[in-house]
Design a protein around this motif. Structure first.
Motif: not given
Length: 103
Positions: A37-55
């Motif tokens: 589940r966390f890998k999916a979050i990083v894969d999806r949002f990892g290259d978008r800093p604001a989205a990754m921060r929020q996630a």
């Protein structure tokens, strides 16, 4: 831990991951894996800093909710000198940790 004879207090620790590049580097160096589940979050949002921060804040808050729901009363949040991360988590959990407005 108690079954293994540990009698000193243990405090759960949560480190919110808010930087996709940082987690990629950590997993590469340590050889560890991420929960799916966390890998999916990083894969999806990892290259978008604001989205990754929020996630990362939401994911950490969910982990803390699970700990509280299962009787853990003390949790240390490792925010790596980013007090705004701790503040965002605290805001998300304010009613659950007794910081909400009392009616």
């Amino acid at each position: 831990m108690r079954e293994k004879g540990v009698t000193v207090p243990i405090i759960a620790g949560i480190m919110p991951v808010t930087n996709g590049k940082q987690i990629a580097r950590i997993t590469q160096l340590s050889g560890t894996y991420l929960p799916s589940r966390f890998k999916a979050i990083v894969d999806r949002f990892g290259d978008r800093p604001a989205a990754m921060r929020q996630a990362g804040i939401v994911y950490a808050a969910e982990q803390i909710i699970d700990l509280i729901a299962n009787g853990v009363n003390h949790i240390h949040v490792y925010t790596m000198n980013k007090p705004e991360i701790a503040a965002a988590i605290q805001t998300n959990l304010s009613e659950m940790i007794g910081l909400g407005n009392e009616d």
